[in-house]
Design an enzyme around this catalytic site. Sequence first.
Site, PDB file in Angstrom:
ATOM      1  N   ASN A  45       0.870  -1.176   0.000  1.00  0.00           N
ATOM      2  CA  ASN A  45       0.000   0.000   0.000  1.00  0.00           C
ATOM      3  C   ASN A  45       0.906   1.225   0.000  1.00  0.00           C
ATOM      4  O   ASN A  45       1.486   1.576   1.025  1.00  0.00           O
ATOM      5  CB  ASN A  45      -0.890  -0.033   1.251  1.00  0.00           C
ATOM      6  CG  ASN A  45      -1.734   1.227   1.391  1.00  0.00           C
ATOM      7  OD1 ASN A  45      -1.779   2.063   0.483  1.00  0.00           O
ATOM      8  ND2 ASN A  45      -2.405   1.362   2.524  1.00  0.00           N
ATOM      9  N   TRP A  46       1.010   1.848  -1.155  1.00  0.00           N
ATOM     10  CA  TRP A  46       1.941   2.979  -1.273  1.00  0.00           C
ATOM     11  C   TRP A  46       1.403   4.248  -0.618  1.00  0.00           C
ATOM     12  O   TRP A  46       2.123   5.230  -0.475  1.00  0.00           O
ATOM     13  CB  TRP A  46       2.251   3.257  -2.755  1.00  0.00           C
ATOM     14  CG  TRP A  46       2.965   2.146  -3.461  1.00  0.00           C
ATOM     15  CD1 TRP A  46       3.316   0.912  -2.960  1.00  0.00           C
ATOM     16  CD2 TRP A  46       3.422   2.163  -4.813  1.00  0.00           C
ATOM     17  NE1 TRP A  46       3.950   0.175  -3.921  1.00  0.00           N
ATOM     18  CE2 TRP A  46       4.027   0.918  -5.076  1.00  0.00           C
ATOM     19  CE3 TRP A  46       3.370   3.114  -5.847  1.00  0.00           C
ATOM     20  CZ2 TRP A  46       4.585   0.600  -6.319  1.00  0.00           C
ATOM     21  CZ3 TRP A  46       3.912   2.802  -7.093  1.00  0.00           C
ATOM     22  CH2 TRP A  46       4.519   1.559  -7.312  1.00  0.00           C
ATOM     23  N   LYS A  47       0.115   4.245  -0.293  1.00  0.00           N
ATOM     24  CA  LYS A  47      -0.530   5.435   0.293  1.00  0.00           C
ATOM     25  C   LYS A  47      -0.282   6.646  -0.626  1.00  0.00           C
ATOM     26  O   LYS A  47      -0.223   6.476  -1.846  1.00  0.00           O
ATOM     27  CB  LYS A  47      -0.040   5.656   1.729  1.00  0.00           C
ATOM     28  CG  LYS A  47      -0.200   4.382   2.568  1.00  0.00           C
ATOM     29  CD  LYS A  47      -0.017   4.575   4.037  1.00  0.00           C
ATOM     30  CE  LYS A  47      -0.191   3.241   4.758  1.00  0.00           C
ATOM     31  NZ  LYS A  47      -0.103   3.347   6.212  1.00  0.00           N
ATOM     32  N   HIS A 104      -9.503   1.236   4.983  1.00  0.00           N
ATOM     33  CA  HIS A 104      -8.243   1.461   5.688  1.00  0.00           C
ATOM     34  C   HIS A 104      -8.483   2.432   6.847  1.00  0.00           C
ATOM     35  O   HIS A 104      -9.297   3.355   6.724  1.00  0.00           O
ATOM     36  CB  HIS A 104      -7.198   2.023   4.721  1.00  0.00           C
ATOM     37  CG  HIS A 104      -5.817   1.992   5.297  1.00  0.00           C
ATOM     38  ND1 HIS A 104      -5.375   2.924   6.205  1.00  0.00           N
ATOM     39  CD2 HIS A 104      -4.799   1.115   5.130  1.00  0.00           C
ATOM     40  CE1 HIS A 104      -4.133   2.613   6.567  1.00  0.00           C
ATOM     41  NE2 HIS A 104      -3.758   1.522   5.932  1.00  0.00           N
ATOM     42  N   GLU A 129      -6.880   4.863   7.865  1.00  0.00           N
ATOM     43  CA  GLU A 129      -6.657   6.275   7.516  1.00  0.00           C
ATOM     44  C   GLU A 129      -7.898   6.860   6.845  1.00  0.00           C
ATOM     45  O   GLU A 129      -8.225   8.028   7.026  1.00  0.00           O
ATOM     46  CB  GLU A 129      -5.406   6.393   6.635  1.00  0.00           C
ATOM     47  CG  GLU A 129      -4.135   6.158   7.459  1.00  0.00           C
ATOM     48  CD  GLU A 129      -2.982   5.537   6.691  1.00  0.00           C
ATOM     49  OE1 GLU A 129      -2.982   5.556   5.446  1.00  0.00           O
ATOM     50  OE2 GLU A 129      -2.065   5.014   7.372  1.00  0.00           O
ATOM     51  N   GLU A 155      -5.264  -4.689  10.673  1.00  0.00           N
ATOM     52  CA  GLU A 155      -4.265  -3.648  10.882  1.00  0.00           C
ATOM     53  C   GLU A 155      -4.550  -2.922  12.188  1.00  0.00           C
ATOM     54  O   GLU A 155      -5.398  -2.006  12.220  1.00  0.00           O
ATOM     55  CB  GLU A 155      -4.312  -2.635   9.726  1.00  0.00           C
ATOM     56  CG  GLU A 155      -4.006  -3.230   8.372  1.00  0.00           C
ATOM     57  CD  GLU A 155      -3.409  -2.198   7.420  1.00  0.00           C
ATOM     58  OE1 GLU A 155      -2.461  -2.564   6.716  1.00  0.00           O
ATOM     59  OE2 GLU A 155      -3.854  -1.035   7.390  1.00  0.00           O
ATOM     60  N   GLY A 196       2.658   2.486  10.811  1.00  0.00           N
ATOM     61  CA  GLY A 196       3.624   3.570  10.631  1.00  0.00           C
ATOM     62  C   GLY A 196       4.320   3.990  11.917  1.00  0.00           C
ATOM     63  O   GLY A 196       4.967   5.027  11.969  1.00  0.00           O
ATOM     64  N   SER A 230       3.552  -1.906  10.439  1.00  0.00           N
ATOM     65  CA  SER A 230       4.998  -1.993  10.657  1.00  0.00           C
ATOM     66  C   SER A 230       5.570  -3.374  10.346  1.00  0.00           C
ATOM     67  O   SER A 230       6.505  -3.831  11.008  1.00  0.00           O
ATOM     68  CB  SER A 230       5.362  -1.561  12.081  1.00  0.00           C
ATOM     69  OG  SER A 230       4.959  -0.229  12.301  1.00  0.00           O
ATOM     70  N   GLY A 266       2.964  -0.993   4.306  1.00  0.00           N
ATOM     71  CA  GLY A 266       3.046   0.437   4.003  1.00  0.00           C
ATOM     72  C   GLY A 266       4.490   0.827   3.718  1.00  0.00           C
ATOM     73  O   GLY A 266       5.007   0.640   2.619  1.00  0.00           O
ATOM     74  N   GLY A 267       5.162   1.357   4.726  1.00  0.00           N
ATOM     75  CA  GLY A 267       6.515   1.889   4.570  1.00  0.00           C
ATOM     76  C   GLY A 267       7.479   0.980   3.820  1.00  0.00           C
ATOM     77  O   GLY A 267       8.188   1.424   2.914  1.00  0.00           O
TER      78      GLY A 267
HETATM   79  P1  13P Z   1       3.148   0.513   7.696  1.00  0.00           P
HETATM   80  O1  13P Z   1       3.662  -0.782   7.124  1.00  0.00           O
HETATM   81  O2  13P Z   1       3.863   1.711   7.200  1.00  0.00           O
HETATM   82  O3  13P Z   1       3.013   0.446   9.191  1.00  0.00           O
HETATM   83  O4  13P Z   1       1.637   0.681   7.136  1.00  0.00           O
HETATM   84  C1  13P Z   1       0.754  -0.370   7.252  1.00  0.00           C
HETATM   85  C2  13P Z   1      -0.478  -0.039   6.483  1.00  0.00           C
HETATM   86  O5  13P Z   1      -1.228   0.830   6.857  1.00  0.00           O
HETATM   87  C3  13P Z   1      -0.732  -0.789   5.252  1.00  0.00           C
HETATM   88  O6  13P Z   1      -1.999  -0.545   4.773  1.00  0.00           O
END
Ligand code: 13P
Length: 257
Positions: free
Chosen positions: A12-14, A98, A100, A170, A176, A216, A237-238
Amino acid sequence: MSPLRKKLIAGNWKMNKTSADGVALVQEIVAAAGKQTEVDVVVCPPFTALESVGRVLEGSGVRLGAQNVHPEASGAYTGEISVGMLRALFASYVILGHSERRSYFQESDSFINQKVIASLKGQLKPILCVGETLGQREAGETLRVVQTQLEAGLEGVGKDQIASVVIAYEPVWAIGTGKVATTEQAQQVHAFIRSLLTKSYGENAAEKVRILYGGSMKPANAPELLAQRDIDGGLIGGASLESRSFLELVAAASAVR
Ligand code: 13P
């Protein structure tokens, strides 16, 4: 681990990467993992990079996903994107619900459910995200929160459709933050999610549903998480923004297959 479920690693590149940056990243991913078949690999760029990234993925085993969709097929919804538009770019997955989007854009369970239904109708596989906040965990509400989000998100999804759905657990406090859930914490919630799916859809169907962990996840902690019975992959994510770490996660998933 189950022979019924192939592991899935989704990035997930956000809100990161221009179209050109996205192309450069997937070129490296395709070169290294485009032909492997042991793990399902999905990248979810922002809308503006879907088309260019999709072109690089053509002919490879890596699949394209979006990060959101609107439930209506077309119309006066300024700024929104439909299932048909995503399918026209050969996207096959979409991240829905998600945390967010739930917290920054006030998305409700019922709106997320409409998106799940519309996606399935349009042959787009939803990756439905659920998870508790730190406050909810500390108040002992984790399972209740996850159950509400899961059941509301899946309302109206039939037994014949559930295998096309991917669930992502999640925990909001792990996203993050560098704080990863312990394997016990994660496995407990994953097993709980599968037990709810079993109740609603029967064991055969529930055993086919992939439940990803997100929050994470990194090459260092992935092997232990991915070895759990009910953890079928990761929503990253990251660590998905760089080919090296993302490919290490694909390799980790392949190793525990
Ligand atoms: P991180 O891997 O950056 O914690 O993000 C997880 C995430 O929200 C994937 O959708």
